[in-house]
Write a protein that holds these residues in place. Sequence first.
Motif, PDB file in Angstrom:
ATOM      1  N   ALA A  16      30.527  45.727  33.577  1.00 33.18           N
ATOM      2  CA  ALA A  16      30.027  44.475  34.161  1.00 33.18           C
ATOM      3  C   ALA A  16      30.658  43.277  33.485  1.00 33.18           C
ATOM      4  O   ALA A  16      31.079  42.321  34.132  1.00 33.18           O
ATOM      5  N   ASN A  17      30.733  43.334  32.140  1.00 30.44           N
ATOM      6  CA  ASN A  17      31.342  42.225  31.426  1.00 30.44           C
ATOM      7  C   ASN A  17      32.821  42.087  31.736  1.00 30.44           C
ATOM      8  O   ASN A  17      33.352  40.991  31.855  1.00 30.44           O
ATOM      9  N   LEU A  18      33.513  43.250  31.871  1.00 28.16           N
ATOM     10  CA  LEU A  18      34.928  43.214  32.219  1.00 28.16           C
ATOM     11  C   LEU A  18      35.123  42.543  33.564  1.00 28.16           C
ATOM     12  O   LEU A  18      36.017  41.729  33.765  1.00 28.16           O
ATOM     13  N   SER A  19      34.189  42.886  34.492  1.00 30.00           N
ATOM     14  CA  SER A  19      34.259  42.269  35.823  1.00 30.00           C
ATOM     15  C   SER A  19      34.081  40.766  35.714  1.00 30.00           C
ATOM     16  O   SER A  19      34.805  39.994  36.333  1.00 30.00           O
ATOM     17  N   ALA A  20      33.098  40.342  34.893  1.00 24.14           N
ATOM     18  CA  ALA A  20      32.847  38.916  34.741  1.00 24.14           C
ATOM     19  C   ALA A  20      34.046  38.217  34.129  1.00 24.14           C
ATOM     20  O   ALA A  20      34.397  37.105  34.509  1.00 24.14           O
ATOM     21  N   GLN A  21      34.678  38.890  33.144  1.00 20.56           N
ATOM     22  CA  GLN A  21      35.820  38.278  32.462  1.00 20.56           C
ATOM     23  C   GLN A  21      37.013  38.105  33.404  1.00 20.56           C
ATOM     24  O   GLN A  21      37.897  37.301  33.142  1.00 20.56           O
ATOM     25  N   ASN A  22      37.054  38.883  34.472  1.00 19.20           N
ATOM     26  CA  ASN A  22      38.168  38.782  35.408  1.00 19.20           C
ATOM     27  C   ASN A  22      38.023  37.601  36.367  1.00 19.20           C
ATOM     28  O   ASN A  22      38.963  37.288  37.092  1.00 19.20           O
ATOM     29  N   ILE A  23      36.871  36.996  36.402  1.00 10.79           N
ATOM     30  CA  ILE A  23      36.668  35.832  37.263  1.00 10.79           C
ATOM     31  C   ILE A  23      37.223  34.620  36.537  1.00 10.79           C
ATOM     32  O   ILE A  23      36.785  34.276  35.437  1.00 10.79           O
ATOM     33  N   PRO A  24      38.200  33.939  37.097  1.00 17.34           N
ATOM     34  CA  PRO A  24      38.766  32.774  36.405  1.00 17.34           C
ATOM     35  C   PRO A  24      37.721  31.678  36.234  1.00 17.34           C
ATOM     36  O   PRO A  24      36.983  31.353  37.168  1.00 17.34           O
ATOM     37  N   THR A  25      37.641  31.126  35.063  1.00 17.07           N
ATOM     38  CA  THR A  25      36.728  30.008  34.837  1.00 17.07           C
ATOM     39  C   THR A  25      37.298  28.751  35.479  1.00 17.07           C
ATOM     40  O   THR A  25      38.514  28.624  35.651  1.00 17.07           O
ATOM     41  N   PRO A  26      36.456  27.810  35.818  1.00 18.45           N
ATOM     42  CA  PRO A  26      36.991  26.545  36.340  1.00 18.45           C
ATOM     43  C   PRO A  26      37.979  25.885  35.376  1.00 18.45           C
ATOM     44  O   PRO A  26      39.011  25.361  35.809  1.00 18.45           O
ATOM     45  N   LYS A  27      37.691  25.946  34.087  1.00 23.01           N
ATOM     46  CA  LYS A  27      38.591  25.293  33.134  1.00 23.01           C
ATOM     47  C   LYS A  27      39.964  25.940  33.112  1.00 23.01           C
ATOM     48  O   LYS A  27      40.979  25.248  32.987  1.00 23.01           O
TER      49      LYS A  27
END
Length: 905
Positions: A16-27
């Motif tokens: 789940a965390n890996l998936s979240a980390q793959n989402i580019p942050t706005p910054k």
Amino acid sequence: MRIRFTFFVLLLFCVANLSAQNIPTPKSHFGFDIGDDYMLANFTQTEAYFKKVADASDRVRLSSIGKTEYGREQPMMIVTAPSNFAKLDRYKEISQKLARAEMSREEAEQLIIEGKPVVWIDGGLHANEVVGPHQLIQTLYELASRNDAETMKILDEVIILLVHANPDGMEIMSDWYMRKEDPTKRDQNIPILYQKYVGHDNNRDFYMNNMSEAENMSRQQYIEWIPQIIYNHHQSGPAGTVVAGPPYRDPFNHVFDPLIITSLDAVGAAMINRLHQEDRPGYTRLGGSVFSTWWNGGLRTTPYYHNQIGILTEIIGNPTPSSVPLVPDRLIPNNANPFPITPRDWHFKTSIDYSVSLNYAILNHAVRSGDDLLRNIYIMGRRSIDRGNTDTWTMYPKNSQAIEAAYAKAQKAKKEDDEEEAYFGFRSGVPTQFYDSIYKDPSRRDPRGYILSADQPDFPTAIKFLNALIKSGIQVHQATSDFKVNGKSYPANSYIVKTAQAFRPHVIDMFEPQDHPNDFLYPGGPPIRPYDAAGWTLAFQMGSEIDRIYEDFSGPFKALPYGELQTPPSKALANGSGYLLDARNNNSFMAVNDLLKAKVKVYRTTTASNGMPAGSFYISGGKALLSKAATEYGVYPEPVAAMPKGAKEIKPSRIALYDYYGGSMPSGWVRWMMEQFHFDYQLLFAKEINEGGLNDKYDVILFIGPGIPGPNQGRYGRSLPKPEEVDSKYHHMLASFTKAESVPQLKSFLEKGGEIITVGSATDLAFHLGLPVNDALVELNEKGVSRPLSGEKYYIPGSVLEMHVDNSVPINYGMGDKAYIMFNRSPVFTLSPNATNQGVKPIAWFGEEAPLKSGWAWGQSYLKNGVTAFEAEIGKGKFYAFGPEITFRAQSHGTFKMLFNGLYK
């Protein structure tokens, strides 16, 4: 086993965390955090970010709902749990079926079990309200990346539609704001409207759907997805608060199902409670803001007429840091402001945080009350169908007033004889017989349906009216053959709109008068201004011929598919050597403009001929274009043996349309109208007026709405930037309209044979030109000086009135003897006794009767015999003044001819 289970849980957590980390942050994409001071993203950057997130997340599906007016794609992101995408079409189908309510309660309950609530969240409609599109970016990131229990539950249980409401505006506004390197000097004073034609009025178009963006969104809201909740983000909150939201102040519209109002209470409670749980003060509601649920036409208000919960918030905040001002009255806790905010500095990021929290509050409400949201939209739709199938009386203020009048008349003698009755009145209420005298009166019933006959002179405009309904999800029927109802015959291709349908409130609202209550601050006090208009009945504005049917009726009617737009019947051009085009048909102007551009000679009749009124068009050539008119425009050229006697050749005028720096919305609506009806035009700014030589370039100049100084003012316009502060392409806009410089040039233009048409407040030009006319809506004070009538005596916000028309004058060709007009605190005139001798004459006026047809008019007696439009001869030229809004938001098709007739020479 425990070790294996623990390892499995840890593995899921890591995945789940890996998936979240793959989402580019706005910054990582924009180079700054959303909400950073002095920083805005433009749409090009935002669209690229939407694509990145959709590519990286299995929770997000990005699609385009259509093109904007500038040709950009308008994005919608569907956000939900990955497992829900497999059944997405089914969830959409369930949402449609429950909203249209064309099934039994038992069938509906099965769909409720199977379905999921749909929630719409948008941003960016008003591009100067920059919190909106930026909270949309942050909300997308939160929903795509977070794995907390709250977010996961929302994704499992809700279908979320994130919609950018104005891509063009975001690009214009953000690029302008970011253009200066010194962030402290950045501003939002853009030189043009932030929507191609109408700017801020893009939130006044949602029952007409003229603009592409409105049509795109309405299709999703009323035909495709039909969300149960529609959340429309706006700015700015009232001074001394942070955000204004539901529930809203009275009045609400009388056609609503009561579940709309109580559902607003429920969603509003979820929103304010979440902010209070998070220790976020400053939410105001009810009488704490100006917003009500009366008006139709906004992105969040039109949903009420479709049994949907429309949510508006207006929040403070800007990338340039600001502060919450001290407003002492706002520091007192009350029902409108239960948790006051104290004065403090304010940053953009705080507004983003508030907005995301409010989004989550609504989404959590959808989780907790999902079944009720689905059930309630069905119940409201089913009730609407039932009301349309039975005799129904809407509870209008006029009906209560009629009961009171009937009772007062009956009790007059008793009250005179009985001192106690005279003092206390009827303390136990009014006898029910007076209720029955009104609410069982057949003449006061709501119609069961409406028929728009195909043989009316301006059938294409009637079809445009129907298309406005169709774009809003209304069910329309068409006759497949001739038929009769109540003894009247109607031809095939006539249209029928029945009120026995789920969106009945919208049907009634578009066809019937609005009856706004008398709403004053206190008895005898000033009026409380409605939010936008008090009356707007579209059927009246468009001038279509409509028959109301009060009993059940049937015929050879086929139901048209939802959302299927209609066109006039296509006909072959009849044989002939010369033809007449009917001046009553607005689309005749399209055909005439095509012909004139092709150098075909066109003439206008001066008397009635072949069943067509004076002002109809005679053409003897251009058969290919006439054939196009018959097959595409609904304009059917009538063969005639010869040109009617007295017909005069016309030629296209060189048209100038006045505008100013920052952009005029009324002028912008007319820009759009001119293009729809194939008129060529040039924009004209004060700088060019002041330079003179207008007759060398133009034959007619249009001034629509604001732009002219008031009678006692010398200049119109906001402060202008210095030329070095803006791109050279805007330098032609950098001048003000002044009495000293501009008026003499316009007077010279008229004296040399030019023509000027003014509408609304632009008619103030008549006073600057010294014409023998006066303001009819004034009184004399104790010193004998005129002043505007007070609101306690006279007040007419946006409403539909009726005026008399002189249709013998060329500017009014094709009009009837009377016309419905949109009257929005509009000017009314009296003519001086010697006006006729000076070449000034009335061409439209109010009569002896009360003119209100829809809305609210206090002090109608002041309008009696008032002049609403006049023409004046000035040298070799003509000046026209139309007080009413004859081009109102490109909706008032019934009075378009009053403008179009003046655009030929």
